[in-house]
Design a protein around this motif. Structure first.
Motif, PDB file in Angstrom:
ATOM      1  N   ARG A   2      37.299  50.554  21.199  1.00  0.00           N
ATOM      2  CA  ARG A   2      36.940  50.889  22.572  1.00  0.00           C
ATOM      3  C   ARG A   2      37.353  49.789  23.540  1.00  0.00           C
ATOM      4  O   ARG A   2      37.311  49.972  24.746  1.00  0.00           O
ATOM      5  N   LEU A   3      37.757  48.644  23.037  1.00  0.00           N
ATOM      6  CA  LEU A   3      38.185  47.556  23.904  1.00  0.00           C
ATOM      7  C   LEU A   3      39.557  47.816  24.524  1.00  0.00           C
ATOM      8  O   LEU A   3      39.844  47.341  25.610  1.00  0.00           O
ATOM      9  N   ALA A   4      40.395  48.560  23.853  1.00  0.00           N
ATOM     10  CA  ALA A   4      41.743  48.823  24.359  1.00  0.00           C
ATOM     11  C   ALA A   4      41.722  49.480  25.744  1.00  0.00           C
ATOM     12  O   ALA A   4      42.445  49.029  26.643  1.00  0.00           O
ATOM     13  N   LEU A   6      39.399  49.303  28.012  1.00  0.00           N
ATOM     14  CA  LEU A   6      38.884  48.304  28.962  1.00  0.00           C
ATOM     15  C   LEU A   6      39.941  47.261  29.284  1.00  0.00           C
ATOM     16  O   LEU A   6      40.110  46.850  30.433  1.00  0.00           O
ATOM     17  N   TYR A   7      40.673  46.831  28.262  1.00  0.00           N
ATOM     18  CA  TYR A   7      41.748  45.862  28.463  1.00  0.00           C
ATOM     19  C   TYR A   7      42.816  46.452  29.379  1.00  0.00           C
ATOM     20  O   TYR A   7      43.284  45.788  30.312  1.00  0.00           O
ATOM     21  N   GLN A   8      43.196  47.684  29.127  1.00  0.00           N
ATOM     22  CA  GLN A   8      44.203  48.347  29.947  1.00  0.00           C
ATOM     23  C   GLN A   8      43.718  48.480  31.390  1.00  0.00           C
ATOM     24  O   GLN A   8      44.473  48.255  32.334  1.00  0.00           O
ATOM     25  N   GLN A   9      42.451  48.803  31.557  1.00  0.00           N
ATOM     26  CA  GLN A   9      41.882  48.940  32.892  1.00  0.00           C
ATOM     27  C   GLN A   9      41.900  47.596  33.620  1.00  0.00           C
ATOM     28  O   GLN A   9      42.235  47.526  34.804  1.00  0.00           O
ATOM     29  N   GLU A  10      41.565  46.523  32.918  1.00  0.00           N
ATOM     30  CA  GLU A  10      41.588  45.186  33.518  1.00  0.00           C
ATOM     31  C   GLU A  10      43.008  44.786  33.911  1.00  0.00           C
ATOM     32  O   GLU A  10      43.221  44.175  34.957  1.00  0.00           O
ATOM     33  N   ARG A  11      43.976  45.121  33.072  1.00  0.00           N
ATOM     34  CA  ARG A  11      45.377  44.819  33.387  1.00  0.00           C
ATOM     35  C   ARG A  11      45.819  45.565  34.645  1.00  0.00           C
ATOM     36  O   ARG A  11      46.486  44.995  35.514  1.00  0.00           O
ATOM     37  N   GLU A  12      45.470  46.826  34.749  1.00  0.00           N
ATOM     38  CA  GLU A  12      45.834  47.622  35.917  1.00  0.00           C
ATOM     39  C   GLU A  12      45.168  47.068  37.177  1.00  0.00           C
ATOM     40  O   GLU A  12      45.782  47.000  38.238  1.00  0.00           O
TER      41      GLU A  12
END
Length: 84
Positions: A2-4, A6-12
């Protein structure tokens, strides 16, 4: 896994923040050019005294600083915007 997302959202989010910051910096640089050009046209050049007040002038919105740059004398601008 489930971290993927969130990580993608933070990158965006970081990308968007970078774009916004770049646009703001570009706008401020454009305003700086306008101020410098107006000072150069009015007074022939931008010397050390005029350069020293540009940041203070840029603290005002363009609709306030434009008439001041067009109508005020060199001495009035320096007196108003210098830190003395």
């Amino acid at each position: 896994m489930r971290l993927a997302p969130l990580y993608q959202q933070e990158r965006e989010l970081a990308k968007l923040e970078g774009k916004l910051e770049g646009k703001l910096e570009g706008r401020l640089e454009g305003q700086r050019q306008v101020v410098e050009n107006l000072l150069r046209v009015r007074f022939g050049s931008v010397d050390a005294q005029l350069s020293a007040i540009i940041e203070a002038i840029l603290a005002l919105p363009p609709e306030e600083f434009t008439p001041l740059l067009v109508q005020s004398s060199r001495q009035d601008l320096i007196a108003r915007f210098s830190n003395n």
